[in-house]
Design a protein around this motif. Sequence first.
Motif, PDB file in Angstrom:
ATOM      1  N   LEU A  70      31.820  40.523  44.074  1.00 31.42           N
ATOM      2  CA  LEU A  70      32.788  40.024  43.100  1.00 31.42           C
ATOM      3  C   LEU A  70      32.179  40.100  41.708  1.00 31.42           C
ATOM      4  CD1 LEU A  70      35.372  38.504  42.219  1.00 31.42           C
ATOM      5  CD2 LEU A  70      34.221  36.375  42.859  1.00 31.42           C
ATOM      6  N   ASP A  71      32.922  40.749  40.783  1.00 34.25           N
ATOM      7  CA  ASP A  71      32.511  40.820  39.383  1.00 34.25           C
ATOM      8  C   ASP A  71      33.669  40.359  38.519  1.00 34.25           C
ATOM      9  OD1 ASP A  71      29.730  42.203  39.195  1.00 34.25           O
ATOM     10  OD2 ASP A  71      30.829  43.473  40.609  1.00 34.25           O
ATOM     11  N   MET A  72      33.362  39.569  37.501  1.00 25.71           N
ATOM     12  CA  MET A  72      34.410  39.122  36.599  1.00 25.71           C
ATOM     13  C   MET A  72      33.851  38.906  35.201  1.00 25.71           C
ATOM     14  SD  MET A  72      35.106  35.244  37.976  1.00 25.71           S
ATOM     15  CE  MET A  72      36.404  35.047  36.773  1.00 25.71           C
ATOM     16  N   ASP A  73      34.726  39.113  34.233  1.00 26.86           N
ATOM     17  CA  ASP A  73      34.382  38.936  32.823  1.00 26.86           C
ATOM     18  C   ASP A  73      35.609  38.348  32.149  1.00 26.86           C
ATOM     19  OD1 ASP A  73      33.480  39.004  30.252  1.00 26.86           O
ATOM     20  OD2 ASP A  73      33.235  41.179  30.122  1.00 26.86           O
ATOM     21  N   GLY A  74      35.500  37.081  31.712  1.00 28.20           N
ATOM     22  CA  GLY A  74      36.665  36.435  31.124  1.00 28.20           C
ATOM     23  C   GLY A  74      36.331  35.031  30.667  1.00 28.20           C
TER      24      GLY A  74
ATOM     25  N   ARG B 176      30.533  36.177  32.057  1.00 33.23           N
ATOM     26  CA  ARG B 176      30.264  37.367  32.867  1.00 33.23           C
ATOM     27  C   ARG B 176      29.529  36.913  34.132  1.00 33.23           C
ATOM     28  NH1 ARG B 176      28.940  39.090  27.731  1.00 33.23           N
ATOM     29  NH2 ARG B 176      26.689  38.964  28.151  1.00 33.23           N
ATOM     30  N   LEU B 177      30.237  37.022  35.245  1.00 34.48           N
ATOM     31  CA  LEU B 177      29.727  36.496  36.510  1.00 34.48           C
ATOM     32  C   LEU B 177      29.685  37.583  37.566  1.00 34.48           C
ATOM     33  CD1 LEU B 177      31.783  33.157  36.668  1.00 34.48           C
ATOM     34  CD2 LEU B 177      29.533  33.528  35.620  1.00 34.48           C
ATOM     35  N   HIS B 178      28.692  37.471  38.452  1.00 41.35           N
ATOM     36  CA  HIS B 178      28.569  38.369  39.600  1.00 41.35           C
ATOM     37  C   HIS B 178      28.252  37.514  40.823  1.00 41.35           C
ATOM     38  CE1 HIS B 178      27.323  41.875  42.030  1.00 41.35           C
ATOM     39  NE2 HIS B 178      26.333  41.087  42.454  1.00 41.35           N
ATOM     40  N   SER B 179      28.889  37.854  41.950  1.00 40.47           N
ATOM     41  CA  SER B 179      28.642  37.143  43.203  1.00 40.47           C
ATOM     42  C   SER B 179      28.673  38.143  44.346  1.00 40.47           C
ATOM     43  CB  SER B 179      29.698  36.054  43.426  1.00 40.47           C
ATOM     44  OG  SER B 179      29.537  35.452  44.704  1.00 40.47           O
ATOM     45  N   GLU B 180      27.780  37.973  45.294  1.00 44.72           N
ATOM     46  CA  GLU B 180      27.785  38.835  46.483  1.00 44.72           C
ATOM     47  C   GLU B 180      27.330  38.021  47.680  1.00 44.72           C
ATOM     48  OE1 GLU B 180      23.758  41.320  46.587  1.00 44.72           O
ATOM     49  OE2 GLU B 180      24.815  41.569  44.653  1.00 44.72           O
ATOM     50  N   GLY B 181      27.801  38.453  48.845  1.00 42.85           N
ATOM     51  CA  GLY B 181      27.459  37.740  50.069  1.00 42.85           C
ATOM     52  C   GLY B 181      28.250  38.258  51.240  1.00 42.85           C
TER      53      GLY B 181
END
Length: 339
Positions: A170-174, A178-183
């Motif tokens: 998951l990547d998001m910018d807003g 600016r966030l990144h998550s993985e799993g």
Amino acid sequence: MTLAFLSRHRRLLVLCVCSAAAHLALLQLLAARGRGAFPATPAAAESRLSVRLAPPAPVPVPAAPTSPSPAAPAAVAAPARPRPAQRSAATPVPPPADAQRPAPDAPGTVSTAPSDVGPPLLQMPGRYRVRLPAPVQLTYDLVRQPAGGVPAPAGPARLTWRTDGDRYVLDMDGVLGRLHSEGASGDAGIAPRLAREDGDAGPLLTEFDADGHRVLFRATGAESPDNVGIQDRASVLMQLAGIGLAEPDQVRDTLDVVVAGARDLRIARFKVLGREDVATGIGTLAAWHLAELAAPGMARLDIWLAPERNWLPVRLRVEDAGGSNTQTLSALDSAPALP
């Protein structure tokens, strides 16, 4: 002849005297026994014993089984929301009685388009049922409004969710940065392994050690025990979508999720405010408005989840003392699955 008669009378007299003496001795013996001078015979002792039989104890009658009360959607307990829950690290506050909930035939029903077919349902122990959303890319229009000022466009915002039904990225910018998550996925829904927040001072990493049941905050070197259903600041959005996607009736009253940031973790509590129409770039969508119950002075996150669009967040707003930042959906596209 006279002599024989006298001898016979003398013998009778002796016999009477002896009989009287014997009777007198017998009477004295009986009197002595009555005074306790001699022990009573066993038969006499036994004759003075009395036996009382206790009435039989009443036999307990087993109570009739009672019907169990319906189980709450969870304890915890609970969790025993695990719940509760164990549900969470703190005891949730009872939700207000006037909180609204979706009707069974409301837009909480997920459409049957091919893109809506996702992985099997995942059961969060004692809390929520979760279904991972299908891969998707959301584009938003971002608007900033200073406190007491006029709202102004601030460019696009994006959220990209990719998954193969097990792993996810998951990547998001807003409005959240600016966030990144993985799993991966687990029995509590989304199970983050690594979260990253990109700031001006560089990336801040948070690691989720599932085997060690702990969360490591690399920015401070601290760690905390993990919790069932724990999320990071980005994955919580898709976890909420997965809760509504799995069972719309779960989106009611309040939703509690433990969220790990870059330095600590907390319970994020979202109150369901009701249904609202949201004007987006792909039309007006009916959405459920969730508002985070933030402490005074803290930023508040509002989320609008659209059931007819797989419960995806079609609007996000972060509001604090300096104003608000709002991103509203402008385009929705499919995203490639993970290789």
